[in-house]
Design an enzyme around this catalytic site. Structure first.
Site, mmCIF file in Angstrom:
data_model
loop_
_atom_site.group_PDB
_atom_site.id
_atom_site.type_symbol
_atom_site.label_atom_id
_atom_site.label_comp_id
_atom_site.label_asym_id
_atom_site.label_seq_id
_atom_site.Cartn_x
_atom_site.Cartn_y
_atom_site.Cartn_z
ATOM 1 N N GLY A 46 0.832 -1.192 0.000
ATOM 2 C CA GLY A 46 0.000 0.000 0.000
ATOM 3 C C GLY A 46 0.867 1.242 0.000
ATOM 4 O O GLY A 46 2.032 1.203 0.415
ATOM 5 N N CYS A 90 5.669 0.014 7.490
ATOM 6 C CA CYS A 90 5.308 1.174 6.661
ATOM 7 C C CYS A 90 6.525 1.613 5.856
ATOM 8 O O CYS A 90 7.637 1.665 6.391
ATOM 9 C CB CYS A 90 4.818 2.304 7.564
ATOM 10 N N LEU A 91 6.297 1.929 4.579
ATOM 11 C CA LEU A 91 7.389 2.380 3.722
ATOM 12 C C LEU A 91 8.067 3.642 4.262
ATOM 13 O O LEU A 91 9.246 3.865 4.014
ATOM 14 C CB LEU A 91 6.876 2.639 2.295
#
Length: 172
Positions: A46, A90-91
């Site tokens: 995402g 999370c990126l």
């Protein structure tokens, strides 16, 4: 398509509420294409626009399982039920993982790249990923919801254990 730079915490854009998309044009389509390419390049499932330094209510979730990516423009949560705790990353927070509690079943309403509205129901990991990206659009970071941090080693061990259990089930 262009690979964009992933914004890392503590960049202030990550904690700002994003603006509603009002123009559904080629520029928006290019942003969606570039975000998707960037997410895939960085092994994400995402990505939200603020993670590529764009303050718009745009996010994508894609599990690469033969389905079309879920493009969410101006998403709204219409229903949520049940709770589940699982590990998230999370990126924008490389190397940070933790247990986060989220609703297990959701229904959202969002717009397509042409501006038309759609509804989508999701559960489990898909619901978790959608909610994680929707949080980004409101400046909410997953680190604010972590109940327990998990090291890379612990995560690797959990993945290996799950894969071993899956292999064992297939042999039965």
């Amino acid at each position: 398509m262009t690979i964009l730079e992933i914004v890392k915490h503590p960049n202030p854009i990550l904690e700002q509420k994003c603006e509603t998309v009002t123009k559904f044009d080629k520029k928006l389509s290019k942003l969606l294409d570039d975000m998707h390419e960037t997410m895939l390049e960085n092994d994400g499932v995402g990505i939200a626009a603020p993670q590529v330094n764009v303050g718009l209510r745009v996010a994508i979730v894609d599990f690469n399982e033969g389905q079309e990516p879920i493009e969410m423009i101006n998403p709204e949560l219409a229903l949520f039920e049940g709770l589940d705790t699982d590990i998230e990353g999370c990126l924008s927070f490389p190397g940070i993982f933790g247990e986060v509690e989220r609703p297990d079943h959701i229904k959202i309403k969002a717009q397509e790249r042409d501006g038309s509205w759609y509804e989508l129901e999701a559960e489990g990991y898909e619901a978790r990923a959608i909610l994680h990206e929707m949080d980004h659009l409101d400046g909410i970071l997953f680190t604010s919801k972590i109940s327990k941090y998990v090291t890379q080693e612990e995560l690797d061990a959990m993945i290996a254990e799950a894969e071993a259990a899956e292999t064992e089930e297939e042999q039965v």
